[in-house]
Enzyme design. Sequence first.
Site, PDB file in Angstrom:
ATOM      1  N   TRP A  84      -1.558  -1.760  -3.122  1.00  0.00           N
ATOM      2  CA  TRP A  84      -1.462  -0.781  -2.059  1.00  0.00           C
ATOM      3  C   TRP A  84      -2.704  -1.028  -1.062  1.00  0.00           C
ATOM      4  O   TRP A  84      -3.896  -0.766  -1.643  1.00  0.00           O
ATOM      5  CB  TRP A  84      -1.172   0.585  -2.362  1.00  0.00           C
ATOM      6  CG  TRP A  84      -1.119   1.479  -1.226  1.00  0.00           C
ATOM      7  CD1 TRP A  84      -0.219   1.223  -0.395  1.00  0.00           C
ATOM      8  CD2 TRP A  84      -1.458   2.808  -1.200  1.00  0.00           C
ATOM      9  NE1 TRP A  84      -0.564   2.474   0.444  1.00  0.00           N
ATOM     10  CE2 TRP A  84      -0.938   3.319   0.115  1.00  0.00           C
ATOM     11  CE3 TRP A  84      -2.590   3.485  -1.824  1.00  0.00           C
ATOM     12  CZ2 TRP A  84      -1.357   4.880   0.554  1.00  0.00           C
ATOM     13  CZ3 TRP A  84      -2.907   4.849  -1.556  1.00  0.00           C
ATOM     14  CH2 TRP A  84      -2.235   5.446  -0.171  1.00  0.00           C
ATOM     15  N   ASP A  99      -2.513   5.358 -11.189  1.00  0.00           N
ATOM     16  CA  ASP A  99      -2.293   5.732  -9.822  1.00  0.00           C
ATOM     17  C   ASP A  99      -0.730   5.911 -10.012  1.00  0.00           C
ATOM     18  O   ASP A  99       0.228   5.056 -10.241  1.00  0.00           O
ATOM     19  CB  ASP A  99      -2.454   5.009  -8.667  1.00  0.00           C
ATOM     20  CG  ASP A  99      -1.940   5.384  -7.345  1.00  0.00           C
ATOM     21  OD1 ASP A  99      -1.586   6.337  -7.319  1.00  0.00           O
ATOM     22  OD2 ASP A  99      -2.058   4.765  -6.509  1.00  0.00           O
ATOM     23  N   LYS A 118       6.757  11.415  -2.788  1.00  0.00           N
ATOM     24  CA  LYS A 118       7.934  10.570  -2.831  1.00  0.00           C
ATOM     25  C   LYS A 118       8.996  11.366  -3.736  1.00  0.00           C
ATOM     26  O   LYS A 118      10.189  11.625  -3.306  1.00  0.00           O
ATOM     27  CB  LYS A 118       7.967   9.117  -3.369  1.00  0.00           C
ATOM     28  CG  LYS A 118       6.707   8.437  -2.631  1.00  0.00           C
ATOM     29  CD  LYS A 118       6.902   7.651  -1.308  1.00  0.00           C
ATOM     30  CE  LYS A 118       6.078   7.719  -0.589  1.00  0.00           C
ATOM     31  NZ  LYS A 118       5.075   6.587  -0.922  1.00  0.00           N
TER      32      LYS A 118
HETATM   33  N1  PMP Z   1      -0.522   5.160  -4.404  1.00  0.00           N
HETATM   34  C1  PMP Z   1       0.311   4.306  -3.872  1.00  0.00           C
HETATM   35  C2  PMP Z   1       0.377   3.072  -4.835  1.00  0.00           C
HETATM   36  C3  PMP Z   1       1.114   4.658  -2.904  1.00  0.00           C
HETATM   37  O1  PMP Z   1       2.135   3.603  -2.532  1.00  0.00           O
HETATM   38  C4  PMP Z   1       0.940   5.683  -2.255  1.00  0.00           C
HETATM   39  C5  PMP Z   1       1.839   5.959  -0.911  1.00  0.00           C
HETATM   40  N2  PMP Z   1       2.394   5.031  -0.321  1.00  0.00           N
HETATM   41  C6  PMP Z   1       0.073   6.577  -2.525  1.00  0.00           C
HETATM   42  C7  PMP Z   1      -0.845   6.320  -3.493  1.00  0.00           C
HETATM   43  C8  PMP Z   1      -0.261   7.718  -1.500  1.00  0.00           C
HETATM   44  O2  PMP Z   1       0.649   8.816  -1.340  1.00  0.00           O
HETATM   45  P1  PMP Z   1       0.265   9.996  -0.794  1.00  0.00           P
HETATM   46  O3  PMP Z   1       1.275   9.825   0.524  1.00  0.00           O
HETATM   47  O4  PMP Z   1       0.831  11.177  -1.360  1.00  0.00           O
HETATM   48  O5  PMP Z   1      -0.919  10.151  -0.161  1.00  0.00           O
END
Ligand code: PMP
Length: 396
Positions: A130, A211, A246
């Site tokens: 990410w 994560d 999510k």
């Molecule tokens: N880690 C990963 C791998 C993600 O894809 C995301 C959201 N796209 C996050 C962390 C962060 O999520 P949040 O919207 O809760 O900050």
Amino acid sequence: MFEKLSPMPADPILGLMAKYREDTHPNKIDLGVGVYKDEAGHTPILACVKKAEQLRIDTEETKVYIGPAGSGSFNQLIGDLAFGTDNPAILANRIRSVSTPGGTGSLRVAADFIKRINPNAAIWVSDPTWANHIGLFEAAGITVKTYPYYDHENKTLKFDEMLATLATISSEDVVLLHACCHNPSGMDLTNEQWDKVIELTQQQGFTPLIDMAYQGFGESVDQDAYGVRQMAATVEDMILCSSCSKNFGLYRERIGACSIVAKDSQTADIALSVLLYVVRCIYSMPPAHGAAIVETILGSSDLKQQWLDELKVMRDRINGNRAMLVNKLIEKGVTRDFSFIAQQKGMFSFLGITPEQVAQLQREHSIYMVDSSRISIAGISEANVDYLAESIAKVL
Ligand code: PMP
């Protein structure tokens, strides 16, 4: 002072969203943004969330500060959900969690926590990962290095290369692993592969940071946490960053958790005190609303069951979309093998087409995805899959 500034590049996904909004093509498709969407292209509020919010409105008595750790009840319930109530690390009282502003907030807390323990620690992330992982850890002053992960050519995991690199990492460093639904590749470790990674983690002594942004979006709440649970039960130190964006659909409420697993209860208490200090220096205290919703749901057997049912609907739709796209591409005469999409998990996969083909899909067919050809599977629907598959067939 501000005249010294030079502009930062715009976030590619936000730029893509703006272009999509302006596009007037009747069949336009957004495969960029990584949020769950239903068949109608809407990101709904879960019914269990609505109920929990109503309960909160009826019973909430104060808006006084909640403290840097956030809600104790949320912290316990989210830890139980991630690690499993029978996890030896929970039974040995080795885990401490704090509520954070989303998964991103959790990662930033973890970054500052790591920096405080070992200013020279590097963090190793999967190639690819990410995009925000890189910016976020660099912003905290941590060197980011990569280990091989996804083989774009063969649509497989570079597992042997990954292990070979992990075997060179010292006990000073941190290794970031995705619990499930790997973003951006959709390629997850099998249980057997997790076991090997955990064995190596123990052997090398580096600290794993897992994560978990999509628990329940892959196979099930429990299976998606396999690596988290085994790792916590096996190694001495570990960090878990989880997100409720999510799986509870609470994106804008900003709720997640940062959990520290330490070698014993006493060390866990010390780690918590450092974690709280770190929080105090960044945002002082987390928002409370999202945590209150999640703890209401997880604390009620009826609401929890409803949440599990609604989560399954989202998961089944995503997995159904994967299979539907693969079948449609075959139906439209595409001979290239896209079956990997149906085997991958979570919100994303790489189509594996060239940046020129991505640009052509946008220019000529109003289909939007990032340059790497990462697609957000939830943007596919029964209504648009024919047009999508036909358009992909044309650019191929
Ligand atoms: N880690 C990963 C791998 C993600 O894809 C995301 C959201 N796209 C996050 C962390 C962060 O999520 P949040 O919207 O809760 O900050």
